[in-house]
Design a protein around this motif. Structure first.
Motif, short mmCIF file in Angstrom:
data_model
loop_
_atom_site.label_atom_id
_atom_site.label_comp_id
_atom_site.label_asym_id
_atom_site.label_seq_id
_atom_site.Cartn_x
_atom_site.Cartn_y
_atom_site.Cartn_z
N GLU A 261 12.33 36.15 -10.46
CA GLU A 261 12.12 35.46 -11.28
C GLU A 261 13.18 35.12 -12.73
OE1 GLU A 261 9.25 35.02 -16.29
OE2 GLU A 261 9.27 37.06 -14.84
N GLY A 262 13.67 36.65 -12.20
CA GLY A 262 14.91 36.79 -13.16
C GLY A 262 16.51 35.68 -12.50
N ILE A 263 16.35 36.29 -11.35
CA ILE A 263 17.56 35.53 -9.89
C ILE A 263 17.71 33.84 -10.14
CG2 ILE A 263 18.31 35.87 -8.06
CD1 ILE A 263 19.12 38.34 -9.43
N THR A 264 16.46 33.50 -10.33
CA THR A 264 16.35 32.47 -10.22
C THR A 264 16.34 31.49 -11.43
OG1 THR A 264 13.87 32.10 -10.60
CG2 THR A 264 14.77 31.58 -8.38
N LYS A 265 16.84 32.36 -12.83
CA LYS A 265 17.53 31.96 -13.80
C LYS A 265 19.37 31.97 -13.71
CE LYS A 265 13.96 32.78 -16.88
NZ LYS A 265 13.05 32.14 -16.57
N MET A 266 19.10 32.53 -12.52
CA MET A 266 21.22 32.44 -12.72
C MET A 266 21.69 31.42 -12.18
SD MET A 266 21.48 36.54 -11.74
CE MET A 266 22.76 37.04 -12.06
N ASN A 267 22.81 31.43 -11.86
CA ASN A 267 23.77 30.61 -11.51
C ASN A 267 24.93 31.45 -10.93
OD1 ASN A 267 23.23 28.10 -13.03
ND2 ASN A 267 24.59 28.08 -14.58
N GLY A 268 24.86 30.70 -9.90
CA GLY A 268 25.79 31.76 -8.84
C GLY A 268 27.06 32.11 -9.57
N GLY A 269 27.63 33.75 -9.26
CA GLY A 269 28.47 34.04 -9.84
C GLY A 269 28.27 33.99 -11.09
N GLY A 270 27.40 34.36 -11.23
CA GLY A 270 26.80 35.32 -12.89
C GLY A 270 26.35 36.35 -12.81
N THR A 271 25.96 37.00 -14.18
CA THR A 271 25.85 38.68 -14.28
C THR A 271 25.22 38.96 -15.23
OG1 THR A 271 28.26 39.00 -13.46
CG2 THR A 271 26.78 40.72 -14.48
N TYR A 272 23.72 38.72 -14.72
CA TYR A 272 22.81 39.60 -16.36
C TYR A 272 22.31 40.79 -15.40
CZ TYR A 272 21.19 34.62 -16.70
OH TYR A 272 21.06 33.09 -17.05
N VAL A 273 21.76 41.31 -16.89
CA VAL A 273 20.80 42.37 -16.24
C VAL A 273 19.28 42.75 -16.84
CG1 VAL A 273 20.30 45.03 -17.62
CG2 VAL A 273 22.30 43.75 -18.18
N LEU A 274 18.27 42.27 -15.63
CA LEU A 274 16.90 42.71 -15.51
C LEU A 274 16.30 43.58 -16.18
CD1 LEU A 274 17.01 40.64 -12.41
CD2 LEU A 274 16.88 39.29 -14.27
N TYR A 275 15.41 43.51 -17.39
CA TYR A 275 14.48 44.16 -17.73
C TYR A 275 13.46 44.11 -16.72
CZ TYR A 275 18.59 45.55 -20.55
OH TYR A 275 19.89 45.26 -21.46
N VAL A 276 13.16 44.29 -16.13
CA VAL A 276 11.47 44.44 -15.02
C VAL A 276 10.32 45.42 -15.88
CG1 VAL A 276 10.88 44.02 -12.53
CG2 VAL A 276 12.60 43.64 -13.06
N PRO A 277 9.43 44.81 -16.21
CA PRO A 277 8.61 45.83 -16.40
C PRO A 277 7.64 45.90 -15.41
CG PRO A 277 7.66 43.32 -16.99
CD PRO A 277 8.77 43.52 -16.86
N SER A 278 6.87 47.28 -15.18
CA SER A 278 6.59 48.04 -14.05
C SER A 278 5.49 46.66 -13.46
CB SER A 278 5.59 49.33 -14.08
OG SER A 278 4.01 48.68 -14.94
N LYS A 279 4.60 46.47 -13.93
CA LYS A 279 3.50 44.88 -13.68
C LYS A 279 4.49 44.10 -12.38
CE LYS A 279 3.46 41.98 -17.45
NZ LYS A 279 2.53 41.41 -18.28
N LEU A 280 5.65 43.92 -12.88
CA LEU A 280 6.60 42.33 -12.19
C LEU A 280 7.56 43.59 -11.32
CD1 LEU A 280 7.62 39.97 -14.94
CD2 LEU A 280 5.48 39.59 -13.18
N GLY A 281 7.42 44.72 -11.03
CA GLY A 281 7.86 45.66 -9.73
C GLY A 281 7.20 45.80 -9.16
#
Length: 152
Positions: free
Chosen positions: A105-125
């Motif tokens: 979910e998080g990576i598909t929100k990003m544009n290439g060349g972008g930098t994000y911090v993803l906070y993944v709750p345990s149910k999505l991890g």
């Protein structure tokens, strides 16, 4: 005849009781992670999706966004809420569809060349089943991710 039945009953009881003991073992950690996510959500620069994924945009990037079927090349660092690092990589290529739902979910929100911090709750991890001994059950996963490239 009594011994096999007694043995079976003993094994059955161990099978039922043992997992319950392990859940109690991680109850405090689970609560800390849930409270941490609730506090993090209230920060003004944190975005939250319907699934509970939280993320922070450091740099948006200008290349195309990957799809769930993409291969992505990333630099990343994974930490827990206590600051301990459990994984990292530079120039690593993944099939996005093979990763945990929070990454998908998080990576598909990003544009290439972008930098994000993803906070993944345990149910999505990894929830209660991590293959990495450094990740306890019920852990929130924090990933600093640079999306270097993606290919469909």
């Amino acid at each position: 005849m009594k011994r096999p039945a007694l043995f079976f009953l003993l094994i059955l009881m161990i099978t039922i009781i043992l997992p319950a003991c392990h859940e109690n073992e991680w109850a405090d950690w689970r609560l800390k992670n849930e409270q941490w996510m609730a506090t993090n959500k209230s920060k003004t620069d944190i975005l939250t999706t319907a699934s509970g994924l939280q993320y922070k945009v450091i740099h948006q990037g200008y290349q195309r966004k990957p799809s769930i079927n993409s291969y992505v090349k990333v630099n990343y660092k994974g930490t827990l809420i206590d600051g301990s690092t459990f994984d990292s990589g530079t120039g690593v290529v993944f099939s996005l569809s093979s990763l945990v739902p929070g990454w998908q979910e998080g990576i598909t929100k990003m544009n290439g060349g972008g930098t994000y911090v993803l906070y993944v709750p345990s149910k999505l991890g990894y929830d209660t089943l991590s293959t990495n001994v450094k990740i306890p059950p019920y852990s929130t996963l924090i990933f600093e991710v640079d999306l270097v490239d993606s290919q469909n």
